[in-house]
Design an enzyme around this catalytic site. Structure first.
Site, PDB file in Angstrom:
ATOM      1  N   ASN A  10       1.092  -1.793  -0.152  1.00 26.86           N
ATOM      2  CA  ASN A  10      -0.708  -0.171   0.387  1.00 26.86           C
ATOM      3  C   ASN A  10       0.974   0.925  -0.124  1.00 26.86           C
ATOM      4  OD1 ASN A  10      -2.153   1.831   0.226  1.00 26.86           O
ATOM      5  ND2 ASN A  10      -2.647   1.533   2.592  1.00 26.86           N
ATOM      6  N   LYS A  12       0.233   4.054  -0.693  1.00 28.42           N
ATOM      7  CA  LYS A  12      -0.637   5.267   0.883  1.00 28.42           C
ATOM      8  C   LYS A  12      -1.043   6.996  -0.690  1.00 28.42           C
ATOM      9  CE  LYS A  12       0.342   3.519   4.546  1.00 28.42           C
ATOM     10  NZ  LYS A  12      -0.352   3.656   6.021  1.00 28.42           N
ATOM     11  N   HIS A  94      -9.324   1.851   5.244  1.00 26.45           N
ATOM     12  CA  HIS A  94      -8.352   1.646   5.548  1.00 26.45           C
ATOM     13  C   HIS A  94      -8.720   2.506   6.691  1.00 26.45           C
ATOM     14  CE1 HIS A  94      -4.385   2.539   6.261  1.00 26.45           C
ATOM     15  NE2 HIS A  94      -3.733   1.279   5.727  1.00 26.45           N
ATOM     16  N   GLU A  96      -7.205   4.812   7.741  1.00 23.72           N
ATOM     17  CA  GLU A  96      -6.581   6.385   7.680  1.00 23.72           C
ATOM     18  C   GLU A  96      -7.485   7.026   7.205  1.00 23.72           C
ATOM     19  OE1 GLU A  96      -2.273   5.123   6.808  1.00 23.72           O
ATOM     20  OE2 GLU A  96      -2.979   5.343   5.027  1.00 23.72           O
ATOM     21  N   GLU A 166      -5.449  -4.762  10.578  1.00 20.02           N
ATOM     22  CA  GLU A 166      -4.309  -3.404  10.984  1.00 20.02           C
ATOM     23  C   GLU A 166      -4.620  -3.370  12.389  1.00 20.02           C
ATOM     24  OE1 GLU A 166      -3.822  -1.396   6.717  1.00 20.02           O
ATOM     25  OE2 GLU A 166      -5.513  -1.104   8.285  1.00 20.02           O
ATOM     26  N   GLY A 172       2.153   3.048  10.742  1.00 19.78           N
ATOM     27  CA  GLY A 172       3.128   3.619  10.982  1.00 19.78           C
ATOM     28  C   GLY A 172       4.423   4.766  12.019  1.00 19.78           C
ATOM     29  N   SER A 212       3.225  -1.939  10.494  1.00 18.96           N
ATOM     30  CA  SER A 212       4.977  -1.578  10.326  1.00 18.96           C
ATOM     31  C   SER A 212       5.167  -2.971  10.181  1.00 18.96           C
ATOM     32  CB  SER A 212       5.281  -1.248  12.075  1.00 18.96           C
ATOM     33  OG  SER A 212       4.552  -0.231  11.892  1.00 18.96           O
TER      34      SER A 212
END
Length: 249
Positions: A10, A12, A94, A96, A166, A172, A212
């Site tokens: 991904n 991003k 996702h 985010e 996730e 991250g 991560s």
């Protein structure tokens, strides 16, 4: 049964034409196990470039889509458009998009239906925030996110879905769920799908871990019985990604 290991990248909101050409050349020259399915998620504007130049044993994904095929929806991209420029998959739900852009479980489920109807396969992301883990509600959160999709898709649709777990607190941040933590949630997801959808779907569904993931931790996590792959963020923008796709070798 043996589930085909699945690894997705991904990217991003990252990349340039130059950096993508360089990375693709390294990916194309690298070794990719024949028993691992690999998908790269890229920003919309780079999907045609990636679809044209990336090795053909890997697939390309969009990182989001809208719920309509076309119309007056300024700035949105339909699943049909993604397919038209060479994408085979789309990443939906996702964290985010759920947290930063406030996309709801229901909206994610609606997107999932439309993407599947258009012929795309779906990476369905689920996962908890740090405060939700600390409160002991991880599985309740994940089940709620899954429920929205379970209610609107057919049992046969699950063959075209990969669930990506996730833990949001590990994305991250450099923090990683331990292999035992990942296995615990993956096993619970599989059990929930067994009772909420069917034993067949639960047995066949691939559940990827995202949070991560890197070359240093991928082998140990991949050995967990209910971890069927990875959704990789930052490391998928590096040659290190080739090591991750070979985690099971």
């Amino acid at each position: 049964m043996t589930r085909t290991f699945w690894v997705g990248g991904n990217w991003k909101m990252n990349g340039t034409i130059a950096s993508i050409k360089d990375l693709v050349s390294q990916f194309n020259a690298g070794s990719s196990p024949s028993d691992v399915e690999v998908v790269i998620g890229a920003p919309y504007v780079y999907i045609p470039l990636l679809a044209d130049t990336l090795r053909k044993d890997w697939a390309v994904a969009g990182e989001n889509c809208y719920v309509m095929p076309n119309g007056a929806f300024t700035g949105e991209i339909s699943p049909e458009m993604l397919a038209d420029v060479g994408a085979k998959w789309v990443i939906l739900g996702h964290s985010e998009r759920r947290t930063i852009l406030k996309e709801s479980d229901g909206f994610t489920a609606e997107k999932t239906v439309k993407a599947l109807e258009s012929g795309l396969k779906v990476v369905l992301c689920v996962g908890e925030l740090l405060e939700e883990r600390q409160a002991g509600t991880t599985q309740a959160v994940v089940n709620r996110q899954l429920d929205a999709v379970i209610k609107v898709v057919k049992e046969s649709d699950w063959a075209n879905i990969v669930v990506a777990y996730e833990p949001v607190w590990a994305i991250g941040t450099g923090k990683v769920a331990t292999p035992a933590q990942a296995q615990e949630v993956h096993a619970a997801i599989r059990k929930y799908l067994e009772t909420s959808v069917s034993p067949k779907v639960a047995e066949e569904i691939r559940i990827a871990y995202g949070g991560s993931v890197g070359a240093k931790n991928c082998k140990e996590i991949s050995q967990q019985p209910d971890v069927d792959g990875f959704l990789v963020g930052g490391a998928s923008l590096k040659p290190e990604f080739l090591e991750i796709i070979s985690a099971t070798q």
